[in-house]
Design an enzyme around this catalytic site. Structure first.
Site, short mmCIF file in Angstrom:
data_model
loop_
_atom_site.label_atom_id
_atom_site.label_comp_id
_atom_site.label_asym_id
_atom_site.label_seq_id
_atom_site.Cartn_x
_atom_site.Cartn_y
_atom_site.Cartn_z
N ARG A 52 0.88 -1.27 0.07
CA ARG A 52 0.01 -0.03 0.14
C ARG A 52 0.96 1.13 -0.04
O ARG A 52 1.79 1.50 1.00
CB ARG A 52 -0.99 -0.07 1.33
CG ARG A 52 -1.97 -1.09 1.51
CD ARG A 52 -2.84 -0.86 2.44
NE ARG A 52 -3.58 -1.93 2.45
CZ ARG A 52 -4.87 -2.02 3.51
NH1 ARG A 52 -4.71 -1.19 4.33
NH2 ARG A 52 -5.60 -3.08 3.62
N ASP A 54 1.68 5.39 0.25
CA ASP A 54 0.76 6.31 0.77
C ASP A 54 0.19 7.74 -0.05
O ASP A 54 0.45 7.62 -1.17
CB ASP A 54 1.82 7.11 2.08
CG ASP A 54 2.36 6.31 2.97
OD1 ASP A 54 1.58 5.39 3.34
OD2 ASP A 54 3.37 6.64 3.52
N TYR A 125 11.76 1.12 -4.77
CA TYR A 125 11.18 2.55 -4.70
C TYR A 125 12.64 3.15 -5.41
O TYR A 125 13.97 2.97 -5.31
CB TYR A 125 10.96 3.02 -3.44
CG TYR A 125 9.53 2.42 -3.00
CD1 TYR A 125 8.59 2.97 -3.28
CD2 TYR A 125 9.48 1.26 -1.89
CE1 TYR A 125 7.28 2.79 -2.60
CE2 TYR A 125 8.17 0.70 -1.79
CZ TYR A 125 7.07 1.43 -2.12
OH TYR A 125 6.11 1.21 -1.59
N ARG A 213 10.39 7.05 3.04
CA ARG A 213 10.45 8.52 3.12
C ARG A 213 11.43 9.12 4.23
O ARG A 213 12.13 10.33 4.22
CB ARG A 213 9.13 9.20 3.10
CG ARG A 213 8.32 8.96 1.55
CD ARG A 213 6.92 9.16 1.84
NE ARG A 213 6.52 10.54 2.48
CZ ARG A 213 5.56 10.68 2.94
NH1 ARG A 213 4.59 9.75 3.02
NH2 ARG A 213 5.11 11.72 3.57
#
Length: 280
Positions: A52, A54, A125, A213
């Site tokens: 999932r 954000d 990522y 992040r």
């Protein structure tokens, strides 16, 4: 009822979404995809995603799966004049009913041993940053963070290796009740491209919420010279979220890929191993 399991590759611009997961009265990627699939197959349930994302996070290589009745699959994916369903037909039909900021570039029929979440080996990522005084180029403003001060990318790169390996990343995660924050960080590379953009490539078996992040936020502090090179790794001794770590903005982050065992026979064993680890 005979069901067909479909593996979907999903790409989206996260700018206009409140994340992947369905939320009441909010626009989400799963909500739009479920609605589009429902228009073609009728009501669908059980849409399972690799990870999932954000609110504001993008994807070029997200993966999900769902089961649909075989008779519906035959009806939806069989082109006129042919006798066999073709996944490309579903790709084309989804393009006609999805909004322009979501696309399904690939569909594959898989057996029921495949699970988009638990069969995954790792997620990849990329985070994009520019410290150009002019800010991001106009066509990249939605996927590139504009940083207002110069960054020493070599210092950021030097800080990265200390975070690799299996650790408790509690300092970098938003903890959820009864969820582990132990992860295996397999790649954390920082490089500056010819156009001046700093790219952070991050890969792990899985990520907890806000982990990527937060890692980028710690590296930014090093790049600015506000923290020493060994500071990000020193936080791995913490058992709680480190309040001094700033979570980098969502729009610079993109999920670019998810790896799975090439042999379908390994999907079930990977699924079982992942569930044991997450429950432990």
């Amino acid at each position: 009822m005979v069901a067909v399991r479909l593996r979907l590759r999903v790409a989206y611009d996260g700018t206009g979404f409140s994340g992947w997961a369905v939320q009441p009265a909010r626009r989400t990627v799963a909500g739009e995809l479920t609605a589009a699939l429902g228009r073609l197959f009728g009501p669908v349930t059980g849409l399972t995603v690799a990870g999932r994302t954000d609110a504001g996070v993008h994807a070029t290589g997200q993966v999900c799966h769902l089961d649909v009745p075989d008779e519906q699959w035959q009806r939806v994916a069989t082109a006129r004049g042919t006798g066999e369903p073709d996944p490309t037909v579903l790709v084309r039909r989804l393009a006609g009913v999805l909004p322009p900021d979501v696309r399904v570039p690939g569909v594959e029929v898989v057996d029921d041993r495949f699970d988009a979440r638990f069969s995954a080996l790792r997620r990849h990522y990329r985070y994009r940053i520019t410290d150009d005084p002019a800010g991001p180029p106009p066509l990249r403003r939605f996927d590139t963070l504009g940083w207002p001060r110069p960054l020493a990318h070599d210092a950021m790169a030097a800080a990265a290796p200390g975070l690799l390996g299996e650790h408790d990343f509690a300092a970098y995660c938003r903890r959820k009740p009864d969820a582990t924050t132990i992860r295996e960080l397999q790649r954390l590379d920082v490089s500056r491209a010819g156009d001046g953009v700093i790219g952070v490539a991050v890969s792990a078996d899985a990520f907890c919420q806000a982990m990527v992040r937060s890692l980028v936020g710690a590296l930014l502090a090093v790049g600015e010279g506000r923290r020493p090179v060994d500071w990000p790794a020193s936080l791995l001794t913490r058992s709680d979220r480190a309040s001094e770590v700033t979570v980098a903005p969502a729009h610079g982050l993109t999920l670019v890929g998810v790896d799975y065992p090439a042999d379908p026979a390994q999907w079930s064993s990977r699924d079982a191993a992942t569930r044991r680890r997450r429950d432990g």
